[in-house]
Design a protein around this motif. Structure first.
Motif, mmCIF file in Angstrom:
data_model
loop_
_atom_site.group_PDB
_atom_site.id
_atom_site.type_symbol
_atom_site.label_atom_id
_atom_site.label_comp_id
_atom_site.label_asym_id
_atom_site.label_seq_id
_atom_site.Cartn_x
_atom_site.Cartn_y
_atom_site.Cartn_z
ATOM 1 N N SER A 85 20.571 107.514 36.416
ATOM 2 C CA SER A 85 20.440 106.511 37.484
ATOM 3 C C SER A 85 20.787 107.116 38.830
ATOM 4 C CB SER A 85 21.381 105.331 37.186
ATOM 5 O OG SER A 85 21.388 104.427 38.260
ATOM 6 N N GLN A 86 19.838 107.108 39.746
ATOM 7 C CA GLN A 86 20.097 107.624 41.093
ATOM 8 C C GLN A 86 21.309 106.927 41.691
ATOM 9 O OE1 GLN A 86 20.507 107.840 45.080
ATOM 10 N NE2 GLN A 86 19.564 105.922 44.440
ATOM 11 N N SER A 87 21.244 105.595 41.715
ATOM 12 C CA SER A 87 22.283 104.809 42.392
ATOM 13 C C SER A 87 23.560 104.688 41.572
ATOM 14 C CB SER A 87 21.753 103.403 42.658
ATOM 15 O OG SER A 87 21.422 102.783 41.417
ATOM 16 N N GLU A 101 3.878 101.127 44.131
ATOM 17 C CA GLU A 101 5.066 100.694 44.856
ATOM 18 C C GLU A 101 4.868 100.703 46.372
ATOM 19 O OE1 GLU A 101 8.276 103.443 44.171
ATOM 20 O OE2 GLU A 101 9.801 101.964 44.668
ATOM 21 N N SER A 150 13.683 106.766 37.090
ATOM 22 C CA SER A 150 14.648 107.488 36.244
ATOM 23 C C SER A 150 14.193 107.471 34.780
ATOM 24 C CB SER A 150 16.042 106.861 36.370
ATOM 25 O OG SER A 150 16.428 106.853 37.726
ATOM 26 N N THR A 166 22.358 100.418 38.694
ATOM 27 C CA THR A 166 21.291 99.597 38.116
ATOM 28 C C THR A 166 21.849 98.791 36.940
ATOM 29 O OG1 THR A 166 19.612 101.137 38.848
ATOM 30 C CG2 THR A 166 19.010 99.714 37.010
HETATM 31 O O1 M6R Z 1 19.088 103.907 40.870
HETATM 32 P P1 M6R Z 1 18.237 104.014 39.622
HETATM 33 O O2 M6R Z 1 17.734 105.396 39.394
HETATM 34 O O3 M6R Z 1 18.917 103.469 38.410
HETATM 35 O O4 M6R Z 1 16.991 103.085 39.924
HETATM 36 C C1 M6R Z 1 16.056 102.788 38.929
HETATM 37 C C2 M6R Z 1 14.798 102.226 39.538
HETATM 38 O O5 M6R Z 1 15.052 100.985 40.157
HETATM 39 C C3 M6R Z 1 14.191 103.163 40.580
HETATM 40 O O6 M6R Z 1 14.001 104.431 40.026
HETATM 41 C C4 M6R Z 1 12.854 102.641 41.102
HETATM 42 O O7 M6R Z 1 11.912 102.597 40.064
HETATM 43 C C5 M6R Z 1 12.385 103.534 42.238
HETATM 44 N N1 M6R Z 1 12.812 102.997 43.491
HETATM 45 C C6 M6R Z 1 10.911 103.769 42.262
HETATM 46 O O8 M6R Z 1 10.553 104.636 43.297
#
Ligand code: M6R
Length: 341
Positions: free
Chosen positions: A92-94, A221, A50, A97
């Motif tokens: 943030s995807q989730s 990764e 992100s 974080t």
């Molecule tokens: O859920 P988020 O976008 O906040 O997560 C941030 C990082 O932990 C996440 O983008 C991580 O770097 C990826 N799993 C990498 O592929």
């Protein structure tokens, strides 16, 4: 549940045209639009992948719509909070974080207007931020972020489009077609080279610098091959010492203002015997002739080149990890969501 794919990651890579299209189609609410139009400066806080989409946004937004943008890592922001003005966006995807949440809370405490860009409705960032812009990637199972990265870029490019009064409506509404094309790109030769390497450099300029950082992150990764994303012009300030005939360099060199200087960087790296895998556009025979492996992407608008080059790098990491028989969907030592600081 993998729909015939060997891994969730590959399934999710293939879902990207839809992920991008749906996020663009959902558009931006009036309230978010107003917030974006009123901002005279934007700060983005994020981590990992992100953070890379936020950096890509900075390059694109500053050059295409002249708005000052700063990007901060969530993990740094909390302890070294910079002076803040204008709109603060948590990406943030989730939405869970911990470092990004902590940064968002700091921004709230300083009375900045806040926006969350997330894939998870009802997640913590949506409850803290004043407004939410929801990405439409759908659930992402693989630890490696792919379709959420593309959906984040869709949401961030929509913000640029809003600031530019719809100048990119057409580009954005057709971009998924170019993403679809690139999924079929043959990359076996490049995968063979990467699977043999101990170290790989990923280089680009402008928005392709953070695209390279993301390519390197994906490679590390899931394949566990050491990879570094670098600004192409910086290599000669130190890392040149590491270049040998066994250190592949993946270079993104597409038509944009830095094409010429990027091509001369490639020649310098070749002169140090590094095998070059170049991502360029179809028909660029001049570039194809000076590199070892040429991977073509469609000749499109800069915004779309960013997307298609990223997809090639995801596929490169994925197939390299498969060649090395890694646990692609669950890489060692990692969790999908990092909920501790
Ligand atoms: O859920 P988020 O976008 O906040 O997560 C941030 C990082 O932990 C996440 O983008 C991580 O770097 C990826 N799993 C990498 O592929």
């Amino acid at each position: 549940r993998k729909g015939g794919f060997t891994h969730y990651m590959l399934k999710e890579i293939y879902e990207q045209p839809q992920s991008f299209y749906e996020t663009i189609r959902a558009g931006i609410s009036e309230r978010v639009r107003k917030m974006v139009m009123e901002a005279d400066e934007i700060t983005l806080v994020a981590c990992g992948t992100s953070y890379h989409t936020a950096l890509i946004f900075k390059y694109l937004a500053e050059s295409l719509c002249s708005i000052p943008v700063r990007v901060e890592m969530g993990s740094e922001f909390k302890y070294f909070t910079p002076p803040l003005r204008g709109l603060v966006i948590a990406v943030s995807q989730s939405g869970e974080t911990a470092d990004t949440i902590a940064a968002l809370k700091m921004a709230k405490a300083r009375n900045c207007p806040t926006l969350a860009i997330t894939n998870m409705q009802g997640s913590t960032v949506t409850r803290i931020a004043d407004q939410t812009l929801l990405m439409r990637a759908g659930p992402e199972i693989s630890v490696a972020a792919t379709k959420s990265y593309i959906a984040q870029l869709a949401a961030l490019m929509e913000i640029i489009n809003v600031r530019c009064e719809g100048a990119f409506d057409d580009v954005l509404s057709h971009a998924h077609l170019a993403i679809e094309d690139v999924l079929l790109q043959e990359i076996k030769e490049a995968v063979d080279l990467c699977a043999k390497a101990e170290h790989i450099f990923f280089v680009g300029r402008g928005p392709f610098y953070p695209v390279s950082m993301e390519g390197a992150l994906k490679m590390k990764e899931i394949s566990y091959v050491h990879a570094e994303g670098y600004a192409a012009g910086e290599l000669k300030h130190g890392p040149f010492a590491l270049l040998t005939s066994e250190t592949p360099v993946v270079a993104i060199c597409t038509p944009c203002p830095t094409y010429g200087v990027m091509a001369s960087n490639i020649k310098e790296m070749k002169a140090r015997r590094a095998p070059i895998i170049a991502i360029g556009v179809f028909g660029d025979t001049e570039l194809a002739e000076i590199v070892d492996i040429f991977i073509p992407i469609p000749k499109t608008h800069l915004l779309v080149q960013v997307l298609t080059a990223s997809v090639v790098l995801q596929l490169l990491a994925y197939h390299t990890a498969c060649a090395l028989q890694r646990d692609v969907d669950k890489p060692r030592n990692l969790a999908k969501s990092v909920t501790v600081e």
